[in-house]
Design an enzyme around this catalytic site. Structure first.
Site, PDB file in Angstrom:
ATOM      1  N   ASN A   9       0.859  -1.187   0.000  1.00 56.59           N
ATOM      2  CA  ASN A   9       0.000   0.000   0.000  1.00 56.59           C
ATOM      3  C   ASN A   9       0.894   1.236   0.000  1.00 56.59           C
ATOM      4  OD1 ASN A   9      -1.810   2.043   0.487  1.00 56.59           O
ATOM      5  ND2 ASN A   9      -2.435   1.333   2.528  1.00 56.59           N
ATOM      6  N   LYS A  11       0.005   4.230  -0.222  1.00 57.49           N
ATOM      7  CA  LYS A  11      -0.678   5.377   0.400  1.00 57.49           C
ATOM      8  C   LYS A  11      -0.532   6.627  -0.497  1.00 57.49           C
ATOM      9  CE  LYS A  11      -0.282   3.175   4.841  1.00 57.49           C
ATOM     10  NZ  LYS A  11      -0.176   3.277   6.298  1.00 57.49           N
ATOM     11  N   HIS A  96      -9.513   0.885   5.070  1.00 60.55           N
ATOM     12  CA  HIS A  96      -8.242   1.127   5.757  1.00 60.55           C
ATOM     13  C   HIS A  96      -8.509   2.033   6.963  1.00 60.55           C
ATOM     14  CE1 HIS A  96      -4.200   2.407   6.656  1.00 60.55           C
ATOM     15  NE2 HIS A  96      -3.776   1.363   5.961  1.00 60.55           N
ATOM     16  N   GLU A  98      -6.984   4.474   8.105  1.00 60.67           N
ATOM     17  CA  GLU A  98      -6.805   5.905   7.844  1.00 60.67           C
ATOM     18  C   GLU A  98      -8.081   6.493   7.247  1.00 60.67           C
ATOM     19  OE1 GLU A  98      -3.157   5.456   5.627  1.00 60.67           O
ATOM     20  OE2 GLU A  98      -2.152   4.866   7.485  1.00 60.67           O
ATOM     21  N   GLU A 168      -5.028  -5.031  10.603  1.00 62.08           N
ATOM     22  CA  GLU A 168      -4.020  -3.986  10.790  1.00 62.08           C
ATOM     23  C   GLU A 168      -4.301  -3.263  12.104  1.00 62.08           C
ATOM     24  OE1 GLU A 168      -2.146  -2.660   6.798  1.00 62.08           O
ATOM     25  OE2 GLU A 168      -3.941  -1.453   7.139  1.00 62.08           O
ATOM     26  N   GLY A 174       2.694   2.390  10.793  1.00 59.89           N
ATOM     27  CA  GLY A 174       3.617   3.513  10.641  1.00 59.89           C
ATOM     28  C   GLY A 174       4.341   3.886  11.927  1.00 59.89           C
ATOM     29  N   SER A 213       3.711  -2.061  10.278  1.00 56.35           N
ATOM     30  CA  SER A 213       5.173  -2.080  10.441  1.00 56.35           C
ATOM     31  C   SER A 213       5.807  -3.408  10.030  1.00 56.35           C
ATOM     32  CB  SER A 213       5.559  -1.693  11.876  1.00 56.35           C
ATOM     33  OG  SER A 213       5.119  -0.381  12.174  1.00 56.35           O
ATOM     34  N   GLY A 234       2.969  -1.123   4.288  1.00 61.17           N
ATOM     35  CA  GLY A 234       2.951   0.304   3.967  1.00 61.17           C
ATOM     36  C   GLY A 234       4.337   0.792   3.611  1.00 61.17           C
ATOM     37  N   GLY A 235       4.975   1.462   4.566  1.00 56.50           N
ATOM     38  CA  GLY A 235       6.273   2.107   4.344  1.00 56.50           C
ATOM     39  C   GLY A 235       7.296   1.233   3.627  1.00 56.50           C
TER      40      GLY A 235
HETATM   41  P1  13P Z   1       3.164   0.456   7.655  1.00 55.06           P
HETATM   42  O1  13P Z   1       3.675  -0.821   7.061  1.00 55.06           O
HETATM   43  O2  13P Z   1       3.868   1.674   7.161  1.00 55.06           O
HETATM   44  O3  13P Z   1       3.074   0.373   9.157  1.00 55.06           O
HETATM   45  O4  13P Z   1       1.640   0.645   7.143  1.00 55.06           O
HETATM   46  C1  13P Z   1       0.773  -0.426   7.234  1.00 55.06           C
HETATM   47  C2  13P Z   1      -0.460  -0.101   6.481  1.00 55.06           C
HETATM   48  O5  13P Z   1      -1.228   0.743   6.865  1.00 55.06           O
HETATM   49  C3  13P Z   1      -0.688  -0.831   5.218  1.00 55.06           C
HETATM   50  O6  13P Z   1      -1.983  -0.628   4.752  1.00 55.06           O
END
Ligand code: 13P
Length: 251
Positions: A9, A11, A96, A98, A168, A174, A213, A234-235
């Protein structure tokens, strides 16, 4: 049996130059025939670029969101499931944390989004997860169960068979604070048990991804858990080397 899936992802990150570089590096570093399903979710304005860049590769492409309405029309700013299917997307992320936290998406809307995706042949990755406060209160399983309830009441048995669930924990997104393999496994087993109340076979085939993470350094022990079938990253998915190491850990 179910095959593992690693989803990246991206983002709201990147621009055409950095995304072009990431796609080229991914193609160079991922195995030509990976033993795992792989998908990436760029910001929607870069979907066309990524679809072209990854064509002929084993990596599927999806969008990070989808409209909850069935037909096109006066929904300013939205993108429909039919449009995403039309341009070649295979997946969509729905619910998600967010989007739930910042844009007020409810679990009912999330279920409608999943339904619209399925009606157009897209696979929805349905995200669920508790906040740190909810975990501290001991409400984790209750929260997950409430988030999934509209999914069970909105989707048919046939549609439930096609979805992917992503657990998640909000406190792990993050933050660098990953759920321990035991903490994640407990929730994944609980999610599978919820599905097995509907249908044992459906539960056995359901792919449940862990997100929060995930990195190359912790992916192996997470994916080794009985009910963890890959990751929503994510990251670390913005780094081609790191992402391909995570994909290898899921093979
Ligand atoms: P991180 O891997 O950056 O923690 O993000 C996870 C995420 O929200 C994937 O959708």
């Amino acid at each position: 049996m179910r095959s593992n899936l690693v989803a990246g992802n991206w983002k709201m990150c990147g621009d055409s130059a950095s995304i072009g570089k990431l796609v080229a590096e991914m193609k160079a570093s991922l195995p030509a025939e990976p033993g795992v399903d792989i998908a990436v979710f760029p910001p929607s304005v870069y979907l066309a670029q990524v679809l072209v860049g990854l064509s002929g590769s084993p990596v599927a492409v999806g969008n990070q969101n989808v409209c909850d309405q069935p037909s096109e029309g006066a929904y300013t700013g939205e993108v429909s499931a039919s449009m995403l299917a039309d341009v070649g997307c295979r997946y969509v992320i729905v619910g998600h944390s967010e989007r739930r936290a910042m844009y007020g998406e409810t679990s009912e809307q999330v279920a409608q989004k999943a339904k619209q995706a399925l009606l157009q042949g897209l696979i929805p990755l349905v995200c669920v997860g508790e906040t740190e406060a909810q975990r501290d209160e001991g409400a984790t399983l209750e929260v997950i169960s409430a988030q999934l309830k509209p999914i069970f009441s909105t989707l048919s048995a046939e549609q439930l068979r096609l979805i992917v669930v992503a657990y998640e924990p909000v406190w792990a997104i993050g933050t660098g604070k990953t759920a321990s393999p035991d903490q994640a496994q407990e929730v994944h087993a609980f999610i599978r048990a919820l599905f097995s109340k509907k249908d044992e076979l459906l539960a056995k085939g359901l792919r449940i991804l862990y997100g929060g993470s995930v990195k190359a350094a912790n992916a192996g022990e997470l994916f080794a858990q009985a009910d963890i079938d890959g990751g929503l990253v994510g990251g670390a998915s913005l780094d081609a080397q790191e992402f391909s190491a995570i994909c290898r850990a899921a093979e």
